[in-house]
Write a protein that holds these residues in place. Structure first.
Motif, PDB file in Angstrom:
ATOM      1  N   LEU A 499       0.843  -1.194   0.000  1.00 31.13           N
ATOM      2  CA  LEU A 499       0.000   0.000   0.000  1.00 31.13           C
ATOM      3  C   LEU A 499       0.879   1.243   0.000  1.00 31.13           C
ATOM      4  O   LEU A 499       1.770   1.384   0.837  1.00 31.13           O
ATOM      5  N   GLY A 501       0.778   5.624  -0.434  1.00 30.50           N
ATOM      6  CA  GLY A 501      -0.060   6.824  -0.467  1.00 30.50           C
ATOM      7  C   GLY A 501       0.401   7.837   0.541  1.00 30.50           C
ATOM      8  O   GLY A 501       1.180   7.531   1.456  1.00 30.50           O
ATOM      9  N   SER A 505      -4.459   9.207   3.678  1.00 33.42           N
ATOM     10  CA  SER A 505      -5.129   8.730   2.467  1.00 33.42           C
ATOM     11  C   SER A 505      -6.048   7.552   2.750  1.00 33.42           C
ATOM     12  O   SER A 505      -6.920   7.242   1.937  1.00 33.42           O
ATOM     13  N   LYS A 507      -4.718   4.358   3.942  1.00 33.07           N
ATOM     14  CA  LYS A 507      -4.031   3.099   3.675  1.00 33.07           C
ATOM     15  C   LYS A 507      -4.368   2.036   4.713  1.00 33.07           C
ATOM     16  O   LYS A 507      -4.574   0.865   4.371  1.00 33.07           O
ATOM     17  N   VAL A 510      -7.711   0.514   4.046  1.00 30.95           N
ATOM     18  CA  VAL A 510      -7.664  -0.399   2.901  1.00 30.95           C
ATOM     19  C   VAL A 510      -7.064  -1.731   3.328  1.00 30.95           C
ATOM     20  O   VAL A 510      -7.570  -2.807   2.975  1.00 30.95           O
ATOM     21  N   GLU A 554       1.917  -1.986   4.636  1.00 34.36           N
ATOM     22  CA  GLU A 554       1.577  -0.568   4.568  1.00 34.36           C
ATOM     23  C   GLU A 554       2.854   0.249   4.680  1.00 34.36           C
ATOM     24  O   GLU A 554       3.588   0.146   5.657  1.00 34.36           O
ATOM     25  N   LEU A 587      -0.955  -0.963  -4.519  1.00 31.84           N
ATOM     26  CA  LEU A 587      -2.199  -0.204  -4.488  1.00 31.84           C
ATOM     27  C   LEU A 587      -1.876   1.239  -4.104  1.00 31.84           C
ATOM     28  O   LEU A 587      -1.369   1.498  -3.016  1.00 31.84           O
ATOM     29  N   VAL A 589      -3.124   4.514  -2.909  1.00 34.99           N
ATOM     30  CA  VAL A 589      -4.313   4.898  -2.163  1.00 34.99           C
ATOM     31  C   VAL A 589      -4.494   6.421  -2.204  1.00 34.99           C
ATOM     32  O   VAL A 589      -3.584   7.177  -1.843  1.00 34.99           O
ATOM     33  N   VAL A 622      -6.555   2.924  -5.721  1.00 37.62           N
ATOM     34  CA  VAL A 622      -7.702   2.637  -4.858  1.00 37.62           C
ATOM     35  C   VAL A 622      -8.133   3.954  -4.210  1.00 37.62           C
ATOM     36  O   VAL A 622      -7.367   4.555  -3.452  1.00 37.62           O
ATOM     37  N   THR A 624     -10.235   5.956  -1.579  1.00 35.11           N
ATOM     38  CA  THR A 624     -10.918   5.778  -0.302  1.00 35.11           C
ATOM     39  C   THR A 624     -11.926   6.898  -0.097  1.00 35.11           C
ATOM     40  O   THR A 624     -11.947   7.870  -0.825  1.00 35.11           O
TER      41      THR A 624
END
Length: 845
Positions: A499, A501, A505, A507, A510, A554, A587, A589, A622, A624
């Motif tokens: 993840l 970002g 964000s 993360k 997610v 993350e 991903l 984010v 992704v 959010t």
């Protein structure tokens, strides 16, 4: 407050007198604090009002079990808030609690419902609020758990929350469970007294002593606030009398009042609009309900009223932080009641402090209009019930930000209690104040520019067309690749995800949704509590979801508008190596509730640069806070936000997904991830450490032969050319868009942070979700035909090892025939823009 020493009377026997102060926080939703009810149970009579908030310290005394007992009930703070978000009046009252039981309390009881959550963020809030006292407060504290029933598994609750265990350790493991449902059981109160007396004995008979000088200074500050409040009230009344004289002298107010409501999210604008109109014109629930401007009409107190409700912004967001879609709607609000509003109601909730960030946010968002807006603006305070025994003037005089705001609006303000929607007098008085403001203004209403209104309409229309184009492109690409690689999906036995970002964000949320459990820290107030540590590290969590090993790493986020430090790039690189042999998917984010700028794009590119350009084959965006969209599609957000976000999506092959906090098919997210893995033939980006050499990136193949590598490169080039060709196709008839369901409006209290909150799913929900996800992970499934806010299609591909040149060419030719028949009736859906419907109201007066 200055540090003071704890007094020591030298007594070891139980005191004939006990002095107790009740303290603690409130949850944003869920369990009540129960402090007032606890005080009544201790005293054995109804002393404290349990039907309204304690805004001012209340004291009760009673002879109980042979002791003269004094109990002080103090205002609670929000457990999710830092001290700076607690109103200054509440801070003063909390401080004052120890002076209400002179010479000082024997015990502080921190009241916590036994079945309450107690995450790390509560610990941070408690630490900050206890600074209102001195550091020795824990020596005199017992954690009092309130329960609704007798059989309580307290140890299970404590073990579930490390922050709660920390609190108990600070208090010497002193705790007690009080059954607040059984108010007639006096033995439990006697046992509580014995625990308090045992604590006093441990402190050598000491009590928490007070500093007389600090107490005098506190009282002087509170008296000064009350005096200034009285002066402001008198000034307002004088001003109103002058304006009323103008109306009585013949300046007749308009029979039709046009009102526009602006303000921060969760300031209760929609609820206030309903209270004003006396009916439910605007949707109100625990989610965001106003994503585009809405209008309501009605006859109120003999007047025709039009109210325009606009989307709110996060209270601590700068104008730069607010997404373009919201800014356009806020700006558009004043054009929906031509020739212009008589009054702009700037809505401010009384549940939290109007601190510096809140003030800056209001000032910047009001700059969307001209400076003349302030001549027609009135501050509308909501949650009037929060004041309780306090006056709004006291609240204003206790905070410099509110003084600035009220004076900016010409000392015009009003308080609404939306819980008393039946109270017509509070609405009538508001309308009278609006008419008085109208009488005092040279211009009868705020002047709007018709030319600017046309520009807004043009921008809205262009955005809608762009959204349709994005929707069509992703739809075409999805259909093409689904047919091109049909039936090539392979089962997955493991899944490795990284993840990436910026801060706040979402993360962590997610990661928790992917793993179907609360494994990542989702502290809602990371920004509020200044958790911007440059020493942040990657966090790895693993969960077996029905025989599929899912690894999520993350990576630390970066603050907005800052350059990416070298340590962060190294940490992201390390994060990829934490899921050996390497991640299947990155991903990216992005929070929909915030703007996405050119700096954000450059930051993501900089973070991923060490992985080479091939990393983009493994990337998906992704989004959010999908609920922030409410009834708008994710494509509308992408179109409105501009070229930076659109270029990022192009790099990710138009793979994106909007994740809703309040539900949403997380199963679809797994399907999209599976598509990426299939397209990349199971390849993953990995790292290799060699002695004396810098960490080197490798591309791991299932069959790492030169022929295979060359074929893989040619195949990907062909796919990319196909996708670009589809993007350049002329527009087709529009598709029906599936809208986001649910929203985030709250007429109650905000999560005052951009961080997407986590979901406390129950075990039944988790079991069902895991079963569905497992099905997709293990066996795969076909792709959906439709692109929409939640389920926007991702590009998919499959294994090509067994195909030679001619079969691939034939397959592409067949796919193209499938995608572009002369007449495709599935394309003949139309979609009516909600914005165009709203625009029609502009000419309806």
């Amino acid at each position: 407050m200055a540090d003071v020493d704890v007094s020591n009377s030298g007594q070891s026997q139980p005191f004939p007198e006990l002095r107790i102060v009740l303290i603690g926080g409130r949850e944003l939703r869920g369990n009540p604090s129960n402090r007032s009810k606890t005080g009544n149970i201790i005293l054995g009579k109804s002393v404290f009002d349990t039907k309204r908030r304690t805004a001012q310290c209340a004291v009760g005394q009673q002879a109980v079990h042979g002791r003269q007992v004094t109990v002080v009930d103090s205002p609670g703070w929000w457990w999710h808030y830092p001290l700076e978000n607690t109103a200054r009046l509440d801070q003063l009252e909390i401080k004052n609690s120890i002076y209400m039981c002179s010479p000082g309390p024997h015990a502080f009881l921190i009241v916590i419902p036994v079945d309450s959550v107690f995450p790390h963020i509560f610990k941070l809030s408690l630490e900050e609020h206890l600074k209102l006292f001195h550091k020795n407060v824990f020596k005199h504290t017992i954690v009092l758990f309130t329960a609704q029933y007798s059989a309580v598994s307290l140890e299970d609750e404590i073990s579930a929350w490390p922050a709660l265990k920390w609190l108990l350790e600070q208090c010497g493991n002193r705790k007690y469970v009080l059954n607040i449902h059984n108010t007639q059981d006096s033995t439990q109160v006697k046992t509580l007294f014995e625990k308090i007396e045992a604590m006093v004995a441990e402190n050598a008979g000491g009590y928490y002593s007070t500093d007389l000088a600090a107490g005098d200074a506190l009282r002087q500050e509170m008296q000064a606030i009350a005096h200034r409040a009285s002066e402001r009230f008198a000034e307002v009344q004088t001003q109103r009398r002058k304006l009323k004289a103008l109306i009585e002298g013949g300046k007749t107010p308009p029979q039709h009042l046009r009102l526009v409501m602006v303000g921060a999210q969760w300031s209760a604008k929609s609820s206030a609009g309903n209270t004003i109109l006396g009916k439910k014109s605007f949707a109100v629930d625990h989610r965001r309900t106003t994503e585009i401007c809405e209008m309501g009409h009605g006859m109120v107190a003999g007047r025709r009223i039009t109210v325009v409700d606009s989307p709110g912004w996060f209270y601590n967001h700068t104008l730069h932080d607010t997404c373009e879609m919201d800014k356009l709607q806020i700006e558009n609000s004043i054009y929906l009641c031509p020739p212009g509003p008589h009054a702009v109601l700037l809505v401010v909730g009384l549940t939290s402090a109007f601190n510096a960030s809140y003030q800056r946010s209001v000032q910047e968002h009001m700059s969307l209009f001209t400076d003349d807006i302030w001549k027609h603006t009135m501050v509308l305070f909501t949650r009037g019930d929060w004041l309780a025994a306090k006056t709004v003037e006291e609240r204003i005089e206790s905070e410099r930000g509110l003084q600035w705001l009220v004076e900016k609006c010409g000392n015009r303000y009003h308080v609404l209690d939306n819980t008393k929607y039946y109270d017509e007098m509070q609405v009538t008085e508001l309308l009278e104040k609006i008419e008085e403001m109208w009488a005092g203004n040279k211009d009868p209403h705020y002047q709007v520019s018709q030319g600017h209104a046309e520009k807004i309409e043009a921008r809205t229309e262009a955005g809608n067309k762009k959204a349709e184009k994005i929707r069509m492109i992703t739809w075409k690409q999805s259909r093409m690749l689904r047919e091109l690689f049909k039936g090539e999906r392979q089962p997955n036995t493991d899944l490795r995800i990284v993840l990436v970002g910026r801060k706040e964000s979402g993360k962590s949320m997610v990661g928790n949704r992917i793993l179907l459990d609360e494994l990542f820290d989702t502290s809602l107030m990371k920004k509020e509590f200044q958790c911007n540590r440059e020493t942040s590290k990657c966090v790895k969590r693993i969960r077996n979801v029905f025989r599929v090993d899912v690894t999520v790493v993350e990576t630390p986020g970066w603050p907005t508008d800052t350059t990416i430090p070298p340590w962060l790039k190294d940490e992201v690189l390390r994060g990829a190596s934490m899921c050996a042999p390497g991640p299947h998917v990155f991903l990216l984010v992005i929070a929909i509730s915030k703007a996405f700028t050119e700096k954000d794009l450059k930051a993501i590119e900089e973070v991923l640069k060490p992985f080479s350009e091939r990393v983009w084959r493994h990337c998906m965006v992704v989004f959010t806070w999908g609920d922030w969209l409410s009834n708008r599609s994710i494509e509308e957000y992408i179109a409105a936000e501009g070229t930076a976000l659109q270029r990022l999506l192009e790099k990710c092959r138009n793979r994106f997904y909007a994740l809703s906090y309040y539900g949403g098919a997380v199963m679809e997210l797994f399907r999209k991830i599976s598509d990426i893995i299939t397209q990349n033939k199971g390849q993953c980006l990995t790292t290799e450490d060699k002695p004396g050499k810098k960490q080197k990136l490798l591309w791991r193949l299932k069959q790492p032969t030169l022929t295979e590598e060359e074929w893989d490169r040619r195949e990907q080039e062909l796919i990319d050319r196909m996708l670009k060709a589809v993007a350049q196709e002329p527009e087709e008839p529009t598709l029906r868009s599936v809208k986001m369901s649910g929203s985030l409006d709250e007429a109650f209290i905000p999560y005052m942070s951009g961080e997407a909150p986590s979901e406390y799913g129950g075990p039944i929900w988790r079991q069902k979700a895991r079963a569905k996800v497992s099905e997709w992970l293990k066996f795969g499934a076909g792709n959906s035909d439709v692109t929409s806010g939640v389920d926007s299609m991702s590009v998919s591909a499959s294994y090509m090892e067994k195909l030679d040149g001619n079969p691939l060419t034939d397959k592409i030719h067949h796919a193209m025939q499938c995608f572009y028949p002369e007449k495709d009736k599935t394309m003949n859906h139309t979609r009516v823009s909600t914005d165009s419907v709203k625009t029609q109201h502009r000419h309806s007066f």
